[in-house]
Design an enzyme around this catalytic site. Structure first.
Site, PDB file in Angstrom:
ATOM      1  CB  SER A  78      79.594 -13.586  39.269  1.00 21.74           C
ATOM      2  OG  SER A  78      78.800 -14.524  38.590  1.00 21.74           O
ATOM      3  CD  GLU A 118      80.225 -10.148  37.109  1.00 27.36           C
ATOM      4  OE1 GLU A 118      80.595 -11.331  36.933  1.00 27.36           O
ATOM      5  OE2 GLU A 118      79.156  -9.705  36.670  1.00 27.36           O
ATOM      6  CB  CYS A 136      77.019 -17.061  26.528  1.00 23.03           C
ATOM      7  SG  CYS A 136      78.297 -17.344  27.736  1.00 23.03           S
ATOM      8  CG  ASP A 161      80.794 -11.188  32.849  1.00 18.16           C
ATOM      9  OD1 ASP A 161      81.242 -10.552  31.882  1.00 18.16           O
ATOM     10  OD2 ASP A 161      79.954 -10.734  33.629  1.00 18.16           O
ATOM     11  CB  CYS A 198      77.494 -13.493  27.557  1.00 17.78           C
ATOM     12  SG  CYS A 198      78.521 -13.736  29.018  1.00 17.78           S
ATOM     13  CG  ASP A 199      76.722 -12.375  32.789  1.00 22.65           C
ATOM     14  OD1 ASP A 199      76.067 -13.330  32.383  1.00 22.65           O
ATOM     15  OD2 ASP A 199      77.461 -12.444  33.777  1.00 22.65           O
ATOM     16  CE  LYS A 200      78.299  -7.355  33.549  1.00 24.16           C
ATOM     17  NZ  LYS A 200      78.438  -8.807  33.607  1.00 24.16           N
ATOM     18  CB  CYS A 240      75.993 -19.209  33.519  1.00 27.10           C
ATOM     19  SG  CYS A 240      77.721 -18.915  33.094  1.00 27.10           S
TER      20      CYS A 240
END
Length: 573
Positions: free
Chosen positions: A476, A450, A55, A87, A128-130, A200
């Protein structure tokens, strides 16, 4: 210096202007900077690039190209890095407790670096996510002219002539445990599911928040869905560097862009694309940084009236690469605006309104990802808010792609994810059960983990829609099935979820938006008297400090009061 910028009115004057700043300037000369470069505005380029996961691996090269755009348009770029917790690697073990906390650390670290060095503007790169909401939270908190750039998604892998993502690997773990996936097949899948750089690929949390970046006006139009490996990402990075200087000249700031109407637009786009439930955590947190009241119930109300129009994984067929080829998130916003579901008036980092940007988009009837709002996949959004006796402060569920929207069953209670996962692996969960995983909330976890390992294993065993799963933790964006998260008050605060016992009946109705514990109030009162707070193993360090400060998930799991308590904003120092 160009007359476009009066540096005596910019934050960087405190480190570069006047005889008293000679010691400060000596540091810049030590780095090879010229007098002219020191006299220009200083632009922070914050990157969450690292070697932790694919990521983040292209972020630093993109950030370096952004420097060129800043220089080209009259600024002096100043690069620095922040952390990420990825994650997919933190998932399913104690490391996941660090994930949500990383959002606050990212926002704090960017804030502190910009404050300490008195930067005048900011371009942030995240993958990435956060790291996406963390970066955007810092922009709203500092309120210097800013642009958010997503590093781009991964391309889909190919296995048995089908597109696959990392979620297929998580679900294959469940299939393997059920005896339906030989070990060699699992190994072969894991080697091809993630074929290169990028986040992702489905409409999971990273791509959801990347869509938010464009919908809320902080990202350049149709920039974020371009996959990470594509050469055109260099053009996007350079364009961000050029444009942030125009924003500085205009003094157009994040809080001018991210109005309440812009947050409502962002929530619409999340629902319309079947996005991650995590957006219901991150949008309130971002809004707080702008001094806007916008909680879980505000988000859920918008979700309730938004058509679901994007056929994206995990509930649908397509991935971010396909969205990019279909015309990007702006293609989806085109039909949402035409249907009256978006406010065209909020400003964006282009210096134009969202409506003006969308006017430049032509609807492509041949693309397959986005349905027209007149003929949606389903008439209401892919994400639903719930409220009831089990969750007085609310909960959230992603229903995109689900056929079953009501569920009533007997509780099977676990006080941590590991115990629940072990029961799933052992095939010790009966059909019709409502699995409760508690003490995983922001405070109780700490860190609000998650539950993808558990939910994916259930799905891999064919149990995905034969059981329900409820937690005060999170899911997630890749989770599918009847999975309800963000239950509040959390168990650590003696919310009703802390009082559930094995065998209690729980009723969920995602159409009506209800989630109820069918146990008499007199019984719950007795259980409440007997309840004792739980201790955890995190009695020092970052996780302990987070647990002392974090607020409820319904308000965004915040660790500070936000702009509502500000007496001044950094951009005006």
């Amino acid at each position: 210096m160009s007359s476009r910028f009066d540096k005596t009115k910019l934050p960087s004057r405190h480190v570069s202007v006047g005889p008293e700043r000679a010691p400060h300037r000596s540091y810049y000369y030590a780095m090879g900077m010229s007098e002219e470069e020191i006299a220009r505005p200083f632009v922070a380029i914050a990157s969450a690039g690292n070697d932790s996961a694919p990521c983040n691996t292209t972020l630093d090269p993109q950030a370096n190209i952004c420097r060129e755009g800043v220089i080209e348009n009259g600024g002096t770029p100043r690069r620095f890095n922040t952390i990420t917790v990825t994650d997919g690697i933190a998932m399913g073990h104690q490391g996941m407790k660090s994930s949500l906390i990383s959002r606050e650390i990212i926002a704090d670290s960017v804030e502190v670096s910009v404050r300490g060095h008195c930067y005048d503007a900011l371009v942030g790169f995240a993958g990435c996510d956060k790291s996406l909401p963390g970066m955007m939270m810092s922009m709203l908190r500092l309120n210097v002219p800013s642009i958010f750039v997503y590093g781009g998604s991964i391309l889909p892998g190919t296995f048995n002539d089908k597109d696959v993502t990392v979620v297929d690997v998580f679900e294959a773990v469940g299939q393997h445990a059920a005896g339906n996936c030989p070990l060699q097949e699992l190994i072969a899948l894991e080697k091809v599911a993630c074929p290169g750089h990028g986040a992702c690929g489905g409409q999971f949390t990273a791509n959801t928040m990347a869509c938010v970046g464009e919908a809320i006006g902080l990202s350049l139009p149709n920039s974020n869905m371009t996959p990470a490996p594509y050469k055109s990402r260099e053009e996007i990075a350079r364009a961000a560097g050029v444009q942030v200087m125009n924003l500085l000249e205009l003094n157009l700031r994040p809080r001018d862009i991210c109005t309440r109407e812009a947050f409502e637009n962002a929530a619409r786009v999340v629902a319309a694309t079947g996005g991650s439930t995590n957006a219901a955590l991150h949008l309130p947190a971002m809004a707080s940084e702008a001094g806007i009241e916008f909680d879980l119930f505000d988000v859920a109300e918008i979700f309730k009236s938004t058509p679901y129009i994007a056929d994206l994984k995990p509930g649908g067929k397509y991935v971010a690469k396909d969205m990019h080829e279909a015309g990007g998130v702006y293609m989806g916003m085109k039909t949402l605006l035409d249907g009256g579901f978006l406010d065209p008036n909020p400003m964006t980092v282009t210096g134009k309104t969202l409506g003006e940007n969308i006017e430049e988009v032509t609807w492509n009837p041949d693309q397959k990802v986005f349905y027209e709002v007149a003929k949606p996949i389903t008439p209401t959004g892919g994400v639903v808010g719930l409220k009831g006796s089990l969750a007085p402060d609310g909960a959230i569920v992603k229903v995109a792609g689900m056929e079953r929207l009501q569920f009533t069953g007997s509780a099977r209670v676990f006080d941590c994810e590991e115990d629940a996962f072990a029961a799933v692996e052992a095939r010790d969960i009966a059909e019709g059960s409502v699995i409760i995983i508690r003490y995983e909330g922001p405070k109780g976890g700490p860190g609000m983990r998650e539950m993808l390992s558990t939910t994916a294993a259930l799905y891999g065993q064919g149990m995905g829609e034969k059981v329900a799963l409820i937690t005060d933790g999170r899911f997630s964006g890749a989770t599918r099935g009847f999975c309800i998260g963000h239950v509040g008050p959390e168990a650590a605060d003696c919310g009703p979820i802390a009082l559930v016992e094995d065998g209690d009946e729980i009723a969920i109705d995602a159409e009506a938006g209800t989630i109820d514990l069918n146990v008499g109030e007199d019984v719950l009162a007795e259980r409440r008297k007997a309840w004792q707070p739980r201790t955890n193993d995190y009695q020092a360090g970052a996780l302990w400090r987070y647990a002392q400060n974090v607020g409820p998930a319904s308000k965004g799991a915040l660790t500070h009061p936000g702009a509502a308590k500000e007496t001044h904003v950094f951009a005006d120092i």
